[in-house]
Design a protein around this motif. Sequence first.
Motif, PDB file in Angstrom:
ATOM      1  N   GLY A 144     -17.084  35.239 -89.258  1.00  0.00           N
ATOM      2  CA  GLY A 144     -17.962  35.624 -89.504  1.00  0.00           C
ATOM      3  C   GLY A 144     -18.341  37.428 -89.984  1.00  0.00           C
ATOM      4  N   VAL A 145     -17.051  37.946 -89.428  1.00  0.00           N
ATOM      5  CA  VAL A 145     -16.860  39.953 -90.275  1.00  0.00           C
ATOM      6  C   VAL A 145     -16.515  39.821 -91.115  1.00  0.00           C
ATOM      7  CG1 VAL A 145     -15.089  41.224 -89.609  1.00  0.00           C
ATOM      8  CG2 VAL A 145     -15.598  39.661 -87.686  1.00  0.00           C
ATOM      9  N   ASP A 146     -17.797  40.972 -92.359  1.00  0.00           N
ATOM     10  CA  ASP A 146     -16.848  40.934 -93.330  1.00  0.00           C
ATOM     11  C   ASP A 146     -15.840  41.579 -93.638  1.00  0.00           C
ATOM     12  OD1 ASP A 146     -19.250  40.498 -94.078  1.00  0.00           O
ATOM     13  OD2 ASP A 146     -20.698  43.260 -93.658  1.00  0.00           O
ATOM     14  N   THR A 147     -14.515  41.310 -94.677  1.00  0.00           N
ATOM     15  CA  THR A 147     -13.348  41.466 -94.872  1.00  0.00           C
ATOM     16  C   THR A 147     -13.668  43.135 -95.449  1.00  0.00           C
ATOM     17  OG1 THR A 147     -13.502  40.628 -97.320  1.00  0.00           O
ATOM     18  CG2 THR A 147     -12.826  39.228 -95.040  1.00  0.00           C
ATOM     19  N   SER A 205     -10.984  41.720-107.001  1.00  0.00           N
ATOM     20  CA  SER A 205     -11.134  42.948-105.842  1.00  0.00           C
ATOM     21  C   SER A 205     -12.458  43.155-105.431  1.00  0.00           C
ATOM     22  CB  SER A 205      -9.814  44.187-105.785  1.00  0.00           C
ATOM     23  OG  SER A 205      -9.723  44.821-104.387  1.00  0.00           O
ATOM     24  N   GLU A 206     -13.263  43.636-105.679  1.00  0.00           N
ATOM     25  CA  GLU A 206     -14.221  43.964-105.262  1.00  0.00           C
ATOM     26  C   GLU A 206     -15.261  42.368-104.936  1.00  0.00           C
ATOM     27  OE1 GLU A 206     -19.351  44.972-106.435  1.00  0.00           O
ATOM     28  OE2 GLU A 206     -17.150  45.486-108.362  1.00  0.00           O
ATOM     29  N   ALA A 207     -15.343  41.306-105.313  1.00  0.00           N
ATOM     30  CA  ALA A 207     -15.333  40.185-104.915  1.00  0.00           C
ATOM     31  C   ALA A 207     -15.407  39.355-103.959  1.00  0.00           C
ATOM     32  CB  ALA A 207     -15.471  38.912-105.869  1.00  0.00           C
ATOM     33  N   GLN A 208     -14.079  39.381-103.645  1.00  0.00           N
ATOM     34  CA  GLN A 208     -13.030  39.443-102.099  1.00  0.00           C
ATOM     35  C   GLN A 208     -13.174  40.142-101.107  1.00  0.00           C
ATOM     36  OE1 GLN A 208      -8.993  39.258-104.273  1.00  0.00           O
ATOM     37  NE2 GLN A 208      -8.628  37.029-104.711  1.00  0.00           N
ATOM     38  N   SER A 209     -14.033  41.206-101.425  1.00  0.00           N
ATOM     39  CA  SER A 209     -14.173  42.298-100.313  1.00  0.00           C
ATOM     40  C   SER A 209     -15.370  41.754 -99.812  1.00  0.00           C
ATOM     41  CB  SER A 209     -14.236  44.138-100.586  1.00  0.00           C
ATOM     42  OG  SER A 209     -15.401  43.850-101.406  1.00  0.00           O
ATOM     43  N   LYS A 210     -16.180  41.038-100.561  1.00  0.00           N
ATOM     44  CA  LYS A 210     -17.570  40.654 -99.597  1.00  0.00           C
ATOM     45  C   LYS A 210     -17.651  39.473 -99.003  1.00  0.00           C
ATOM     46  CE  LYS A 210     -20.187  43.010-103.456  1.00  0.00           C
ATOM     47  NZ  LYS A 210     -20.525  42.638-104.375  1.00  0.00           N
ATOM     48  N   ALA A 211     -16.526  38.886 -98.555  1.00  0.00           N
ATOM     49  CA  ALA A 211     -15.493  37.694 -98.715  1.00  0.00           C
ATOM     50  C   ALA A 211     -15.566  37.727 -96.634  1.00  0.00           C
ATOM     51  CB  ALA A 211     -14.152  37.000 -98.202  1.00  0.00           C
TER      52      ALA A 211
END
Length: 139
Positions: A85-88, A74-80
Amino acid sequence: MVRGPIDTDRGSTFGHESGLWGLMGSWKSAIKTLTNLSSIPLELLSIPSSFAPSPTSGDKPYFPRQVNSLLRVSEAQSKARSKEGVDTGEIWGTKELRPYFTEGARGIAEDERKRGVGSIVHGDFKMDNLVSSSVLREV
């Protein structure tokens, strides 16, 4: 094998109902399914002990290991970033629920160790990975 009509519209809840009632029905069915899956004793399943060690084996307990892994994902996906170009960012509520998840997993592991009975749930059990029926209105 899955038979019968399957709801493939992830924008809705059970295909037809929208709003709070449809969402609550989806959640209730998912929780019921999760509860049923977690009540199956390990010894009744034909899975290798390396996949789901006995709670009395001394190996790392299953649920805390799964919760930690899922929180890392979840933490890794939150950095997508989106195509624009907007942070998720984090999934809403993750930060607040993290202690609940980790403490709950530890409590389950301790209870399983005391009883000598373990259970297993798919490590990626989440709403968008469930198959639901728009006719039966259940997962």
